[in-house]
Design a protein around this motif. Structure first.
Motif, mmCIF file in Angstrom:
data_model
loop_
_atom_site.group_PDB
_atom_site.id
_atom_site.type_symbol
_atom_site.label_atom_id
_atom_site.label_comp_id
_atom_site.label_asym_id
_atom_site.label_seq_id
_atom_site.Cartn_x
_atom_site.Cartn_y
_atom_site.Cartn_z
ATOM 1 N N LEU A 32 23.135 4.897 -5.383
ATOM 2 C CA LEU A 32 23.544 3.570 -5.829
ATOM 3 C C LEU A 32 22.703 3.071 -6.999
ATOM 4 O O LEU A 32 23.177 2.271 -7.810
ATOM 5 N N LEU A 33 21.481 3.535 -7.105
ATOM 6 C CA LEU A 33 20.632 3.140 -8.227
ATOM 7 C C LEU A 33 20.807 4.048 -9.435
ATOM 8 O O LEU A 33 20.208 3.807 -10.480
ATOM 9 N N GLY A 34 21.587 5.100 -9.286
ATOM 10 C CA GLY A 34 21.793 6.012 -10.404
ATOM 11 C C GLY A 34 20.487 6.645 -10.839
ATOM 12 O O GLY A 34 19.657 7.043 -10.012
ATOM 13 N N GLY A 35 20.279 6.714 -12.135
ATOM 14 C CA GLY A 35 19.067 7.336 -12.662
ATOM 15 C C GLY A 35 17.804 6.644 -12.198
ATOM 16 O O GLY A 35 16.772 7.285 -11.981
ATOM 17 N N TYR A 36 17.869 5.323 -12.013
ATOM 18 C CA TYR A 36 16.691 4.592 -11.553
ATOM 19 C C TYR A 36 16.276 5.050 -10.146
ATOM 20 O O TYR A 36 15.094 5.079 -9.817
ATOM 21 N N GLY A 37 17.254 5.406 -9.320
ATOM 22 C CA GLY A 37 16.932 5.845 -7.972
ATOM 23 C C GLY A 37 16.137 7.132 -7.943
ATOM 24 O O GLY A 37 15.446 7.417 -6.961
ATOM 25 N N TYR A 38 16.229 7.883 -9.031
ATOM 26 C CA TYR A 38 15.566 9.183 -9.112
ATOM 27 C C TYR A 38 14.134 9.074 -9.632
ATOM 28 O O TYR A 38 13.433 10.069 -9.713
ATOM 29 N N THR A 39 13.705 7.861 -9.976
ATOM 30 C CA THR A 39 12.372 7.674 -10.535
ATOM 31 C C THR A 39 11.439 7.014 -9.524
ATOM 32 O O THR A 39 11.878 6.336 -8.592
ATOM 33 N N LYS A 40 10.150 7.193 -9.767
ATOM 34 C CA LYS A 40 9.148 6.586 -8.898
ATOM 35 C C LYS A 40 8.897 5.127 -9.230
ATOM 36 O O LYS A 40 8.059 4.478 -8.593
ATOM 37 N N ASP A 41 9.619 4.599 -10.212
ATOM 38 C CA ASP A 41 9.529 3.168 -10.496
ATOM 39 C C ASP A 41 10.156 2.353 -9.371
ATOM 40 O O ASP A 41 9.901 1.155 -9.242
ATOM 41 N N PHE A 42 10.985 2.986 -8.573
ATOM 42 C CA PHE A 42 11.660 2.334 -7.451
ATOM 43 C C PHE A 42 11.331 3.109 -6.167
ATOM 44 O O PHE A 42 11.099 4.314 -6.209
ATOM 45 N N PRO A 43 11.350 2.443 -5.020
ATOM 46 C CA PRO A 43 10.868 3.079 -3.787
ATOM 47 C C PRO A 43 11.872 3.995 -3.095
ATOM 48 O O PRO A 43 11.510 4.649 -2.110
ATOM 49 N N ASN A 56 0.807 -1.224 0.000
ATOM 50 C CA ASN A 56 0.000 0.000 0.000
ATOM 51 C C ASN A 56 0.841 1.276 0.000
ATOM 52 O O ASN A 56 0.305 2.371 -0.143
ATOM 53 N N ALA A 57 2.147 1.140 0.179
ATOM 54 C CA ALA A 57 2.999 2.298 0.421
ATOM 55 C C ALA A 57 3.044 3.258 -0.750
ATOM 56 O O ALA A 57 2.897 4.476 -0.595
ATOM 57 N N ALA A 58 3.267 2.737 -1.952
ATOM 58 C CA ALA A 58 3.391 3.601 -3.125
ATOM 59 C C ALA A 58 2.073 4.311 -3.419
ATOM 60 O O ALA A 58 2.054 5.496 -3.786
ATOM 61 N N HIS A 59 0.952 3.595 -3.254
ATOM 62 C CA HIS A 59 -0.358 4.201 -3.517
ATOM 63 C C HIS A 59 -0.642 5.323 -2.527
ATOM 64 O O HIS A 59 -1.127 6.402 -2.915
ATOM 65 N N ALA A 60 -0.333 5.103 -1.256
ATOM 66 C CA ALA A 60 -0.560 6.142 -0.241
ATOM 67 C C ALA A 60 0.297 7.367 -0.550
ATOM 68 O O ALA A 60 -0.151 8.510 -0.394
ATOM 69 N N ASP A 61 1.526 7.145 -0.999
ATOM 70 C CA ASP A 61 2.417 8.257 -1.332
ATOM 71 C C ASP A 61 1.905 9.006 -2.554
ATOM 72 O O ASP A 61 1.948 10.241 -2.609
ATOM 73 N N GLU A 62 1.412 8.281 -3.535
ATOM 74 C CA GLU A 62 0.963 8.895 -4.785
ATOM 75 C C GLU A 62 -0.326 9.686 -4.601
ATOM 76 O O GLU A 62 -0.496 10.771 -5.161
ATOM 77 N N THR A 63 -1.237 9.160 -3.793
ATOM 78 C CA THR A 63 -2.561 9.774 -3.659
ATOM 79 C C THR A 63 -2.692 10.670 -2.435
ATOM 80 O O THR A 63 -3.603 11.498 -2.367
#
Length: 384
Positions: free
Chosen positions: A341-352, A31-38
Motif C-alpha cells: 500500500l505504501l508502494g516504493g516508500y514501503g520498501y524503504t527504512k524511512d517507514f516502519p 526505540n524500535a527503529a534503533h534496536a532494529d538498526e543496531t
C-alpha cells in the motif's frame, strides 16, 4: 453473564490495553527503529515495561507479580508488539521461560526464581531446541548426569531468545538415554553457573533487538533441587508449556499486524494520486477490508485460546496451535499488503512497515513452525 458478554472484552482488560498502549507509544515505539538498526537489546523499553509491571505480567501475586490472567498477558504482548516486536519478546519469553515452573515446579523453586523475574531483576529464557533437534525436540543430545546431589549438564542449545541477557534458563536435557521423550528432564540453570557460555548473536531477518544465541553447557553442575518436576517429565512439561505460550506468539503476531494496518490506514488517507486520496480507490479499499477481516478473525481466535489457556481446557492444544498458526499467517499477509500500500516508500527504512514485515516472518517459525502446528491440529482433530 449472558452468552453475548463473552464476545466483549471485560472493562479491566480494556483498561490494561489502554495503559500498555499509552506507555508503548511514548517509551517503546521510539526505540524500535534503533534496536532494529543496531541489533541492540532495547534496554530503555525493558526499563519502561518494568516500571509499569508489564515485563512479566503473568507472574502470580504471591510471588510479587501483577497476577495477570492469560488474556491480559496476551493483550500486553499484543500492544507491545504493535509498537516493537523485539520488545514484545520481553513479556513473551519471560512467560515461556517460567511456564514450566508454574506448571510443575516445587513451591521452593517458584519462590526462588519467580520473585526476581517479577521484580525485574532478571529475565527467564527457554532452552529446548538444539542444532540437530528442532521440530524433533525429542532427539536432543544435551545430557544431564546425576552426581550425588547434583546433575552435570553438557551440550548446546540453539535459537535461544534473549540468551546472554536473561539471568535464568529452563534447560531440557536427557537424563535417561535411549528413552526418547520419556528420558528428558527439565532444570533451572543460572547465567552465573560455571560452565555456561554463549555464542555470537545470530544475524537475523527481523526481531533484531531481541538477541538470539546458542547456549553452551560445559560440565555445568546444577543442584538436584533445581529440577523442574520429576525425572523424565521434562518433555511433557515442554509440550504443555508450548500449549500455553503459542497463544503469546499469536498475540505478538496480531500486534505486529495491527501496527502495520494502523500505519497503512493513515498513509492511504493522506497519500494523493490522480487528484484524490488513494483510500478512495476501490482496489485499495478491498485490500484494507481483507486486512482488517483477517486481523479481527485472528484476534478473536487468539482471545478464545487465551481463555482456554487460563482455564486449562482439554482442547487447549488444538486452540493454541490454531491461534498461533492462523495469526502468524495473517500477520505475514497483512504486513506484506501494508508494504504494498505504501508502494516504493514501503520498501524503504524511512517507514516502519518493512521492519514489521520482517518481524512478522518469525512468528510463522518459532515455537513450532506452522507446518508443525498443522500436524498438531490434525492429530487433535483425528483424536476427536
Amino acid at each position: 453473564m449472558t452468552g453475548f458478554d463473552a464476545y466483549q472484552l471485560p472493562e479491566e482488560h480494556q483498561e490494561i490495553r489502554d495503559a500498555v498502549r499509552s506507555l508503548c507509544e511514548g517509551k517503546v515505539a521510539p526505540n524500535a527503529a534503533h534496536a532494529d538498526e543496531t541489533g541492540e537489546f532495547p534496554q530503555a523499553s525493558y526499563d519502561a515495561l518494568r516500571s509499569a509491571d508489564f515485563h512479566a505480567p503473568h507472574i502470580p501475586e504471591e510471588y510479587g507479580g501483577a497476577g495477570a490472567d492469560a488474556l491480559a498477558t496476551a493483550i500486553v504482548i499484543e500492544e507491545v508488539a504493535r509498537a516493537c516486536a523485539a520488545s514484545s519478546l520481553i513479556p513473551a519469553v519471560n512467560k515461556l521461560g517460567t511456564m514450566p515452573l508454574l506448571l510443575a515446579g516445587s513451591d521452593e523453586l517458584k519462590r526462588r526464581y519467580l520473585a526476581p523475574v517479577a521484580r525485574g531483576d532478571g529475565m527467564f529464557s527457554y532452552c529446548l531446541s538444539e542444532p540437530e533437534a528442532g521440530s524433533d525436540a525429542a532427539s536432543m543430545t544435551t545430557r544431564a548426569v546425576s552426581d550425588n546431589d547434583h546433575y552435570v549438564i553438557n551440550g548446546a542449545k540453539r535459537w535461544i531468545t534473549n540468551a546472554g541477557v536473561s539471568e535464568f534458563y529452563t534447560v531440557f536435557a536427557v537424563t535417561a538415554p535411549g528413552e526418547r521423550s520419556r528420558g528428558i528432564s527439565a532444570f533451572v540453570v543460572e547465567k552465573s553457573d560455571p560452565g555456561v557460555t554463549f555464542g555470537a548473536p545470530e544475524k537475523k531477518l527481523g526481531i533484531k533487538g531481541s538477541p538470539t544465541r546458542e547456549v553452551y553447557f560445559d560440565n555445568v553442575r546444577v543442584p538436584a533441587d533445581r529440577m523442574i518436576g520429576k525425572p523424565g517429565e521434562g518433555f511433557k512439561i515442554a509440550m504443555r508449556t508450548l500449549d500455553h505460550t503459542r497463544v503469546t506468539i499469536a498475540a505478538q503476531a496480531i500486534g505486529i499486524a495491527q501496527g502495520a494496518l494502523d500505519f497503512a490506514k493513515r498513509y492511504v488517507q493522506e497519500r494523493r494520486q490522480f487528484g484524490k486520496a488513494i483510500a478512495e480507490f476501490q482496489g485499495i479499499q478491498f485490500m484494507l477490508a481483507d486486512m482488517g477481516m483477517k486481523l479481527e478473525a485472528a484476534r478473536q481466535l487468539t482471545y478464545a485460546a487465551a481463555g482456554k489457556s487460563e482455564r486449562g481446557d482439554a482442547d487447549l492444544t488444538y486452540f493454541g496451535a490454531a491461534a498461533k498458526c492462523f495469526a502468524s499467517d495473517a500477520a505475514m499477509e497483512i504486513t506484506t499488503d501494508a508494504v504494498q500500500l505504501l508502494g516504493g516508500y514501503g520498501y524503504t527504512k524511512d517507514f516502519p512497515l518493512e521492519r514489521m514485515m520482517r518481524d512478522a516472518k518469525i512468528t510463522q517459525i518459532y515455537e513450532g513452525t506452522n507446518q508443525v502446528q498443522r500436524i498438531v491440529m490434525a492429530r487433535e482433530l483425528l483424536r476427536g
